[in-house]
Write a protein that holds these residues in place. Structure first.
Motif, short mmCIF file in Angstrom:
data_model
loop_
_atom_site.label_atom_id
_atom_site.label_comp_id
_atom_site.label_asym_id
_atom_site.label_seq_id
_atom_site.Cartn_x
_atom_site.Cartn_y
_atom_site.Cartn_z
N ASN A 1 -6.70 8.97 -6.33
CA ASN A 1 -5.76 9.02 -7.45
C ASN A 1 -6.43 8.39 -8.67
O ASN A 1 -6.92 7.25 -8.60
CB ASN A 1 -4.48 8.27 -7.09
N LEU B 1 0.82 -1.22 0.00
CA LEU B 1 0.00 0.00 0.00
C LEU B 1 0.85 1.27 0.00
O LEU B 1 0.55 2.22 -0.76
CB LEU B 1 -0.95 -0.02 1.19
N PRO B 2 1.91 1.38 0.80
CA PRO B 2 2.75 2.58 0.72
C PRO B 2 3.35 2.79 -0.68
O PRO B 2 3.44 3.94 -1.13
CB PRO B 2 3.85 2.32 1.75
N GLU C 1 0.61 4.23 -2.86
CA GLU C 1 0.38 5.64 -2.54
C GLU C 1 1.46 6.53 -3.12
O GLU C 1 1.18 7.67 -3.54
CB GLU C 1 0.32 5.82 -1.02
N GLN C 2 2.68 6.03 -3.18
CA GLN C 2 3.80 6.80 -3.74
C GLN C 2 3.92 6.63 -5.26
O GLN C 2 4.82 7.21 -5.85
CB GLN C 2 5.10 6.36 -3.07
N GLN C 3 3.02 5.86 -5.85
CA GLN C 3 3.02 5.61 -7.31
C GLN C 3 4.36 5.02 -7.79
O GLN C 3 4.90 5.41 -8.83
CB GLN C 3 2.73 6.92 -8.06
N TYR D 1 -11.02 2.61 -1.07
CA TYR D 1 -9.69 2.97 -1.59
C TYR D 1 -9.77 4.05 -2.66
O TYR D 1 -8.85 4.87 -2.79
CB TYR D 1 -9.02 1.72 -2.15
N GLU E 1 0.43 -3.54 -9.65
CA GLU E 1 -0.65 -2.96 -8.84
C GLU E 1 -1.98 -3.67 -9.11
O GLU E 1 -2.77 -3.90 -8.18
CB GLU E 1 -0.77 -1.46 -9.12
N ASN F 1 -10.12 7.25 -0.47
CA ASN F 1 -9.01 7.56 0.42
C ASN F 1 -7.70 7.78 -0.34
O ASN F 1 -6.91 8.66 0.05
CB ASN F 1 -8.82 6.43 1.44
N LEU F 2 -7.46 7.04 -1.38
CA LEU F 2 -6.23 7.25 -2.16
C LEU F 2 -6.37 8.43 -3.10
O LEU F 2 -5.37 9.10 -3.42
CB LEU F 2 -5.87 5.98 -2.92
N THR G 1 -4.88 4.99 -9.82
CA THR G 1 -5.25 3.88 -8.94
C THR G 1 -6.72 3.52 -9.11
O THR G 1 -7.09 2.33 -9.10
CB THR G 1 -4.95 4.24 -7.48
#
Length: 414
Positions: free
Chosen positions: A278, A240-241, A244-246, A272, A253, A275-276, A281
């Motif tokens: 993006n 997950l980190p 989040e950092q792509q 998700y 993914e 919260n993300l 994503t």
């Protein structure tokens, strides 16, 4: 003078007596010879049935030894039950000289197997004549194609050991090995995949990618416990980190999202997406969703992301329709092909215009193909056609403005 009871004394000449004596003698000899030389009835019948085989002129010493000790007596019963005379000799007498035990036979089998293994190690694929030296010299793409075509797990394990011995292991190589359907026993691989122990040739990022590939492999092998164990150990701390950092490519993914929703079931797609926050994503979550969740995920993306371009909006509207599973698969292929999360509707960039034109054409073909099964596609087809006209018009207008600016510069210089 010859005298009989039935007749009186009749004079017989000497020549007649000699003839009669000679006839009786010859006849007795003929009868005795015929009776002695004539084979018994069972031998004649066996010979007629072709059950008897004439002894070969080049008999073995063992056969000769047996013939000295025992005189052969043909028997129809033995011929029918035990075979011909040569077969009887081979099975009843010659085999007694073979003193091989099971232990000796096992050793011989091991020796032969090792010999065959050594021969195979020099040529992994006889049809392509690729020996170890040629295999090590293949470029990345050719090696990948070669591994995908190998159907024997033993060959794949051998190739893995070969590349480990020559320090040629990388993440692409291990991915091709693991995703080959012929690899069924992961413990047989000459490398520890389950632990995070560093592997020569792989850096820390590659080790994470390897764990993600194992998610799919365990799923394909129907090992759900291993999939859950992998996700619980790595998702919150590592996967997950990175998302989040792509820092993960779409390929890895998508694998994570697919099995997170299928196995963990802690949070749904909406959680998700919100919260993300993006777009990339969100589209990758959509591509990883099951058929039953596609419409819901499409609606959530449209509602949450307000900065989508026109092509992305049209695509998600199509995905919201009542599509069949086969239609959803085609739509996912379009999304992956054109990278919908990154598609640009800009008319100023040539590459963006080419991608937009191609995407519009593929979406139009999709709608035309399935319009008979879905009435909603007719209105979407009209909306897409209007967008095509506007897009082309804007593109030509932009090009004319560029030409006008160029002409003004040329006129000013002249």
């Amino acid at each position: 003078m010859l005298t009989t009871k039935a007749s009186k004394n009749i004079p017989v000449s000497k020549s007649t007596l000699s003839f009669v004596t000679r006839f009786i003698w010859n006849d007795n000899n003929t009868l005795k010879t015929t009776k002695r030389d004539q084979p018994p009835e069972n031998e004649v019948l066996a010979d007629a049935l072709n059950l008897l085989i004439k002894p070969s002129s080049t008999t073995t010493s063992k056969n000769k030894q047996y013939s000295y000790n025992q005189k052969y007596k043909p028997s129809l019963y033995k011929s029918l039950t035990k075979g011909s005379i040569s077969e009887q000799f081979n099975t009843d007498n010659i085999t007694k000289f073979d003193y091989k035990s099971d232990k000796h036979q096992h050793i011989n089998d091991m020796f032969v197997n090792n010999l065959i293994f050594g021969l195979k190690s020099s040529k992994l694929d006889s049809s392509k004549n690729l020996n170890h030296s040629a295999l090590l010299k293949l470029n990345t793409n050719d090696l990948s194609k070669y591994i995908k075509n190998v159907k024997d797990e033993h060959h794949l394990l051998e190739i893995t050991q070969l590349f480990i011995n020559h320090s040629k292991v990388n993440i692409r190589f291990l991915t091709d090995i693991l995703l080959n359907k012929s690899v069924l026993n992961l413990k047989a691989l000459p490398i520890n995949l389950e632990s995070m122990t560093p592997i020569h040739g792989l850096n820390s990022e590659d080790m994470i990618k390897l764990q993600i590939i194992l998610l799919k492999k365990h799923h394909d092998l129907k090992h759900p416990i291993n999939v859950i164990r992998n996700l619980k150990s790595n998702f919150n701390k590592i996967y997950l980190p990175l998302i989040e950092q792509q820092k993960l490519s779409p390929f890895y993914e998508r694998i994570i999202w697919r099995f997170v929703f299928e196995y963990l079931k802690q949070f749904n797609e909406e959680y998700y997406i919100e919260n993300l926050n993006n777009i990339k994503t969100s589209f990758l979550i959509w591509e990883s969703s099951t058929y039953n969740h596609i419409k819901q995920v499409s609606s959530q993306i449209l509602q949450h992301h307000t900065n989508l371009n026109k092509l992305q909006i049209l695509f998600l509207k199509i995905a919201q329709s009542n599509n069949l599973p086969a239609q959803i698969s085609d739509l996912k292929r379009i999304s992956m092909k054109y990278k919908l999360y990154n598609i640009s509707s800009s008319i100023n960039d040539e590459n963006s215009r080419k991608s937009s034109y191609a995407l519009i054409n593929d979406l139009e073909k999709y709608l035309v193909t399935y319009s008979k099964d879905n009435d909603q596609f007719n209105s979407l087809l009209e909306e897409l056609a209007l967008y095509r006209i506007e897009y082309i018009k804007d593109a030509f207008t932009s090009q004319f403005k560029e030409f006008d600016s160029l002409n003004k510069i040329l006129e000013f210089n002249t």
